[in-house]
Design a protein around this motif. Structure first.
Motif, short mmCIF file in Angstrom:
data_model
loop_
_atom_site.label_atom_id
_atom_site.label_comp_id
_atom_site.label_asym_id
_atom_site.label_seq_id
_atom_site.Cartn_x
_atom_site.Cartn_y
_atom_site.Cartn_z
N LYS A 206 15.23 -23.94 -3.01
CA LYS A 206 15.34 -22.92 -3.65
C LYS A 206 15.33 -23.20 -5.20
CE LYS A 206 17.62 -19.49 -0.52
NZ LYS A 206 18.77 -18.88 -0.25
N GLY A 207 15.41 -24.38 -5.48
CA GLY A 207 15.57 -24.96 -6.70
C GLY A 207 16.74 -24.89 -7.37
N ILE A 208 18.13 -24.81 -6.77
CA ILE A 208 19.46 -24.74 -7.03
C ILE A 208 19.79 -26.16 -7.15
CG2 ILE A 208 21.82 -24.04 -6.48
CD1 ILE A 208 20.44 -22.00 -4.82
N PHE A 209 19.49 -27.10 -6.14
CA PHE A 209 19.71 -28.40 -6.34
C PHE A 209 18.58 -29.20 -6.74
CE2 PHE A 209 23.71 -28.57 -2.99
CZ PHE A 209 24.27 -28.16 -4.17
N PHE B 183 30.76 -26.40 9.07
CA PHE B 183 30.74 -27.66 8.53
C PHE B 183 29.29 -28.37 8.85
CE2 PHE B 183 31.60 -32.18 8.46
CZ PHE B 183 31.85 -32.37 7.05
N LYS B 184 28.99 -28.22 9.82
CA LYS B 184 27.87 -29.01 10.62
C LYS B 184 26.28 -28.48 9.91
CE LYS B 184 29.40 -30.76 15.09
NZ LYS B 184 29.15 -30.59 16.24
N ARG B 185 26.47 -27.24 9.31
CA ARG B 185 25.33 -26.84 8.49
C ARG B 185 25.18 -26.73 7.29
NH1 ARG B 185 24.51 -21.12 7.78
NH2 ARG B 185 22.46 -21.54 7.69
N LEU B 186 26.16 -27.73 6.68
CA LEU B 186 26.26 -28.01 5.41
C LEU B 186 25.02 -28.99 4.72
CD1 LEU B 186 29.96 -28.46 4.45
CD2 LEU B 186 28.82 -26.64 4.09
N PRO B 187 24.74 -29.95 5.42
CA PRO B 187 23.29 -30.66 5.11
C PRO B 187 22.03 -29.79 5.14
CG PRO B 187 24.62 -31.75 6.68
CD PRO B 187 25.20 -30.72 6.87
N GLU B 188 22.07 -28.94 6.17
CA GLU B 188 20.86 -27.94 6.19
C GLU B 188 21.04 -26.94 4.89
OE1 GLU B 188 19.98 -24.12 8.82
OE2 GLU B 188 20.67 -25.78 9.79
N LEU B 189 22.34 -26.63 4.49
CA LEU B 189 22.19 -25.72 3.16
C LEU B 189 21.94 -26.56 2.12
CD1 LEU B 189 25.47 -23.83 4.22
CD2 LEU B 189 23.15 -22.94 4.35
N HIS B 190 22.43 -27.83 1.93
CA HIS B 190 21.79 -28.51 0.89
C HIS B 190 20.55 -28.49 0.66
CE1 HIS B 190 23.16 -32.02 -2.05
NE2 HIS B 190 21.85 -32.23 -2.01
N LYS B 191 19.64 -28.80 1.84
CA LYS B 191 18.23 -28.92 1.72
C LYS B 191 17.65 -27.54 1.42
CE LYS B 191 17.24 -32.46 4.79
NZ LYS B 191 16.81 -32.82 6.12
N GLU B 192 18.26 -26.46 1.87
CA GLU B 192 17.80 -25.17 1.40
C GLU B 192 18.06 -24.81 -0.03
OE1 GLU B 192 18.47 -20.31 2.83
OE2 GLU B 192 19.12 -22.37 4.22
N ASP C 221 17.25 -33.49 -2.37
CA ASP C 221 17.24 -32.65 -0.80
C ASP C 221 18.24 -33.19 0.01
OD1 ASP C 221 16.05 -35.22 -0.59
OD2 ASP C 221 14.72 -34.54 0.98
N LYS C 222 19.14 -34.24 -0.34
CA LYS C 222 20.02 -34.50 0.46
C LYS C 222 21.28 -35.15 -0.39
CE LYS C 222 18.48 -39.15 1.97
NZ LYS C 222 18.32 -40.19 2.91
N ALA C 223 22.26 -35.17 0.16
CA ALA C 223 23.67 -35.42 -0.56
C ALA C 223 23.72 -37.04 -0.76
CB ALA C 223 24.82 -34.87 0.21
N CYS C 224 24.51 -37.48 -1.89
CA CYS C 224 24.28 -39.06 -1.87
C CYS C 224 25.93 -39.39 -1.44
CB CYS C 224 24.00 -39.52 -2.99
SG CYS C 224 24.99 -38.89 -4.60
N TYR C 225 26.81 -38.69 -0.59
CA TYR C 225 27.83 -38.88 -0.14
C TYR C 225 27.98 -38.52 0.84
CZ TYR C 225 28.05 -34.00 -0.97
OH TYR C 225 27.95 -32.60 -0.97
N THR C 226 29.44 -39.07 1.79
CA THR C 226 29.30 -38.44 3.26
C THR C 226 30.79 -37.64 3.04
OG1 THR C 226 31.06 -40.49 3.31
CG2 THR C 226 28.53 -40.90 4.20
N GLN C 227 30.74 -37.04 3.90
CA GLN C 227 31.76 -35.87 4.05
C GLN C 227 32.19 -35.88 5.70
OE1 GLN C 227 30.70 -31.98 2.24
NE2 GLN C 227 32.72 -31.21 2.38
N GLN C 228 33.53 -35.83 5.53
CA GLN C 228 34.25 -35.81 7.02
C GLN C 228 34.77 -34.47 7.24
OE1 GLN C 228 34.02 -38.26 9.51
NE2 GLN C 228 32.71 -39.28 7.83
N PHE C 229 34.85 -33.84 8.48
CA PHE C 229 35.45 -32.72 8.65
C PHE C 229 36.83 -33.01 8.80
CE2 PHE C 229 37.24 -29.63 11.93
CZ PHE C 229 36.86 -28.42 11.57
N THR C 230 37.70 -32.06 8.32
CA THR C 230 39.23 -32.38 8.17
C THR C 230 39.81 -30.91 9.17
OG1 THR C 230 39.02 -33.08 6.14
CG2 THR C 230 41.34 -32.27 7.11
N GLU D 131 23.78 -38.02 -9.31
CA GLU D 131 24.14 -36.66 -9.23
C GLU D 131 24.68 -36.25 -7.98
OE1 GLU D 131 22.58 -33.41 -11.07
OE2 GLU D 131 21.96 -35.18 -11.75
N VAL D 132 25.99 -35.44 -8.24
CA VAL D 132 26.78 -35.14 -7.07
C VAL D 132 26.62 -33.78 -7.04
CG1 VAL D 132 28.89 -34.86 -5.75
CG2 VAL D 132 28.35 -37.05 -7.10
#
Length: 123
Positions: free
Chosen positions: A102-105, A89-98, A108-117, A62-63
Motif C-alpha cells: 500500500k506504500g505505507i512501509f 500476532f501470527k498475521r503481523l508479517p502478512e500485515l507488514h507486506k500489505e 516488504d519484511k521486518a528487519c527484526y524478530t518479535q516473540q509472542f508474549t 529502517e524499523v
C-alpha cells in the motif's frame, strides 16, 4: 509505526532496558532515535495498543513496526484470550507486506524478530 488496522500510532514511547525512554513517535507514526550498537531489544508502548518488544538483527537501519490493538475480552479465560491474541500476532508479517504494497512501509519484511508474549502462564 502502524496498528494492525493500518492507522498510524502517534506518540508511542520507544524504550530500551525496559525503563529508559529514548524517544516517541511523531503524529504520523515516524520516529528517529539513536540506540547504542550493543542494544538489540526495543519496546514500543502506546495507549490501547499491546506493547511490542522487538529484537533487532544486524544491519537494521529502517524499523517499521505493526502493533496489535489491545482488546477487551470479557468472560474469557486467559488461555482463550491468548489463543485470540496469538492468531492476531501470527498475521503481523502478512500485515507488514500489505503495508509495503500500500506504500505505507518502505520494506516488504521486518528487519527484526518479535516473540509472542502470553498473558497466561502455565504452572
Amino acid at each position: 509505526m502502524i496498528s494492525d488496522d493500518f492507522e498510524t500510532v502517534a506518540l508511542a514511547s520507544i524504550m530500551i532496558n525496559d525503563t529508559v525512554e529514548v524517544g516517541k513517535t511523531d503524529l504520523k507514526g515516524f520516529f528517529q532515535v539513536d540506540i547504542p550498537a550493543s542494544m538489540k531489544k526495543i519496546i514500543f508502548r502506546s495507549v490501547a495498543i499491546e506493547p511490542a518488544t522487538i529484537e533487532l538483527v544486524d544491519k537494521c537501519d529502517e524499523v517499521e513496526v505493526v502493533m496489535m490493538l489491545s482488546g477487551t475480552y470479557d468472560f474469557m479465560t486467559l488461555k482463550k484470550v491468548d489463543r485470540h491474541r496469538k492468531k492476531k500476532f501470527k498475521r503481523l508479517p502478512e500485515l507488514h507486506k500489505e503495508a509495503f504494497a500500500k506504500g505505507i512501509f518502505k520494506t516488504d519484511k521486518a528487519c527484526y524478530t518479535q516473540q509472542f508474549t502470553p498473558h497466561y502462564k502455565k504452572k
